[in-house]
Write an enzyme that holds these catalytic residues in place. Structure first.
Site, PDB file in Angstrom:
ATOM      1  N   GLU A  98     -11.864  -5.045   3.857  1.00 36.37           N
ATOM      2  CA  GLU A  98     -10.596  -4.855   3.147  1.00 36.37           C
ATOM      3  C   GLU A  98     -10.333  -6.033   2.210  1.00 36.37           C
ATOM      4  OE1 GLU A  98      -5.830  -4.184   4.216  1.00 36.37           O
ATOM      5  OE2 GLU A  98      -7.184  -5.105   5.685  1.00 36.37           O
ATOM      6  N   LYS A 105      -5.093   3.677   0.835  1.00 32.25           N
ATOM      7  CA  LYS A 105      -4.491   3.575   2.162  1.00 32.25           C
ATOM      8  C   LYS A 105      -3.162   4.333   2.224  1.00 32.25           C
ATOM      9  CE  LYS A 105      -3.208   0.124   5.665  1.00 32.25           C
ATOM     10  NZ  LYS A 105      -2.992  -1.317   5.921  1.00 32.25           N
ATOM     11  N   CYS A 130      -7.549  -0.962   7.855  1.00 32.85           N
ATOM     12  CA  CYS A 130      -6.777  -1.823   8.750  1.00 32.85           C
ATOM     13  C   CYS A 130      -5.951  -1.037   9.753  1.00 32.85           C
ATOM     14  CB  CYS A 130      -5.897  -2.753   7.907  1.00 32.85           C
ATOM     15  SG  CYS A 130      -5.050  -4.042   8.852  1.00 32.85           S
TER      16      CYS A 130
END
Length: 495
Positions: free
Chosen positions: A252, A314, A366
């Site tokens: 990330e 995301k 994440c």
């Protein structure tokens, strides 16, 4: 007062069942004490307070590491960060206060307590974007109860953990007459043992080599403009010389510049990997100028080849880290509300998965790997799960290790291999049974080279999701209430 103290101690024991302590038997001790304390609260209002104190111990200890990102990287003084963390723990503790209150108010027993616990855990996972952290079942990933994961996911494991713990107390209190909870406990254990022996997914294609690049760039330096060139050099150097036919993963925000500004460099690295028969997937910020106003995303993309493609934005953003709620009021008040890259827009739920090396890859960035239903839905048709993260925000605390432990459940729930690439750990490869096959040490700059087996098929949890377990939990609450009503009717004289 003694009951409140016992509830606090029980709550403090709860996080010790999780990584990095891994004292999982303490989970059952904590849950049993929780039921014991709830049962001894003299009134529903007192039960609410007792449950809140239990939750305060659980979250006050279990997520105390949240202050690290505030103080070390958000420039918030410690005297302010500790109350912020405490206020968050107090808010999350309300869910357990409500669990205790509802069970005591309705006069229910062990099954009602477990049902209410699970239903409020589920609400905690989505209300106001949700905080799906420290569900009881995560502590049991290395126990036989993990066999429930492909059947009912983390929800079934959590419900089973609470039922088993409360049943022990009920058997003691009722001198062995808790037939209902005992029967449910036996069924849960048998189902777990059977589920752990079944394979719901099958290999699809040849094994694939993967290289997970761990750059280990300190968080306090990562977003500095002076680090841009060095960051490129670090990842280019770690990628250069990797074997051919390899799926190369950067974590990330491996690159701290928008893809649109460094497209030449990133695509060039991808083309070099592709020239050797591989593919490069990287996390990086993304600017979308096709919309008005311009939107920014935390993204992961396959780069540098026309044969493989895909970009994923995301969906589940972290409050204050990736966006600021009520930003018109909060921006500028303190530096913590102005962190780098805290103006992201969530991606659409309808985004396709990534494709590389003739495989469909389900991507998660994440925190969103902790949403079990999201992962189950996106995994249909995928050959492998991929999650990238940057847990450097939380330093050497328990946070990154808790995160990794919870991530492993997604492999069990979907019957697929899981690849995890991070900036400074834990970078690892997990098999479909949730076992860690390979991992890198934290806080080292290195590349993890391993292989995995693409798989296809669906587990029962992927097909049905959380609903069967939630309905079972609701039935425990409703039936428990019904039994209570019948007991009250039996106290009236009959003609």
């Amino acid at each position: 007062m003694l009951n409140l103290l016992l509830a606090l101690i029980a709550g403090l024991l709860f996080p010790l069942a999780f990584a990095p302590y891994d004292l999982w038997p303490l989970l059952f001790v904590s849950l049993a004490l929780a039921y014991w304390c709830q049962h001894r609260a003299p009134t529903p209002r007192r039960a609410l307070l007792t449950g809140w104190v239990y939750g305060l111990g659980m979250f006050g200890f279990g997520v105390s590491w949240l202050h690290v990102s505030m103080t070390d990287y958000g420039f918030m003084p410690l005297w302010m960060a500790i109350p912020f963390t405490g206020a968050f723990a107090a808010l999350m503790a309300l869910f357990y206060g409500l669990t205790f209150w509802l069970t005591r108010r309705l006069g229910g027993g062990a099954l009602m307590f477990a049902g209410a616990w699970l239903l409020l855990d589920w609400v905690r996972g989505w209300l106001l974007t949700g905080f799906p952290w420290l569900y009881s079942g995560y502590a049991l990933v290395d126990t036989p109860l993990a066999g429930l994961a492909p059947l009912g996911g983390i929800w079934a494991m959590t419900l089973a953990a609470v039922v088993l713990s409360a049943t022990v107390v009920a058997l003691i209190e009722q001198r062995g007459r808790a037939a209902g909870p005992l029967l449910v406990s036996v069924v849960a254990i048998v189902a777990a043992l059977i589920g752990g022996q079944l394979d719901f997914t099958q290999p699809s294609g040849e094994r694939q080599q993967v290289a997970l690049v761990q750059g280990n760039i300190p968080q306090d330096l990562k977003w500095l403009a002076t680090m841009r060139e060095e960051t490129r050099d670090i990842y280019a150097g770690l990628t250069d010389g990797l074997p051919g036919d390899t799926l190369v993963i950067w974590p990330e925000s491996a690159m701290i510049e928008f893809y649109q500004d460094i497209r030449g460099f990133v695509d060039g690295e991808g083309e070099a990997v592709a020239a050797k028969g591989g593919a490069l997937i990287t996390g990086l910020p993304w600017r979308d100028q096709s919309r008005s106003p311009v939107t920014y995303h935390n993204s992961i993309a396959v780069v540098g080849t026309h044969h493989d493609n895909g970009v994923y934005h995301k969906q589940k953003l972290v409050p204050f880290g990736e966006y600021v709620p009520l930003q018109g009021l909060l921006r500028g008040l303190i530096p913590f509300f102005d962190l780098a890259m805290s103006s992201f827009t969530p991606g659409r739920a309808s985004q396709p998965n990534l494709h590389a090396l003739d495989q469909e890859i389900a991507p998660f960035i994440c925190y969103e790997i902790l949403y079990p239903d999201l992962v189950a839905e996106r995994s249909a048709g995928a050959d492998v799960l991929l999650t990238i993260s940057n847990d450097a925000w939380f330093g050497t605390s328990a946070g990154p290790l808790q995160h990794f432990q919870m991530t492993r459940l997604r492999a069990l729930e979907t019957g697929r291999w899981l690849l995890r690439g991070t900036n400074n750990g834990v970078t690892a490869v997990v098999d479909p049974h949730g076992r860690v096959v390979e991992r890198l040490p934290q806080f080292e700059r290195d590349v993890l080279i391993a292989d995995y087996q693409p798989r296809q098929g669906s587990t029962p949890f992927m097909v049905a999701g959380a609903w069967p377990t939630l309905l079972l939990a609701l039935a425990f609450v409703v039936l428990g209430r019904g039994r209570r009503a019948r007991s009250l009717l039996d106290t009236f004289p009959r003609r």
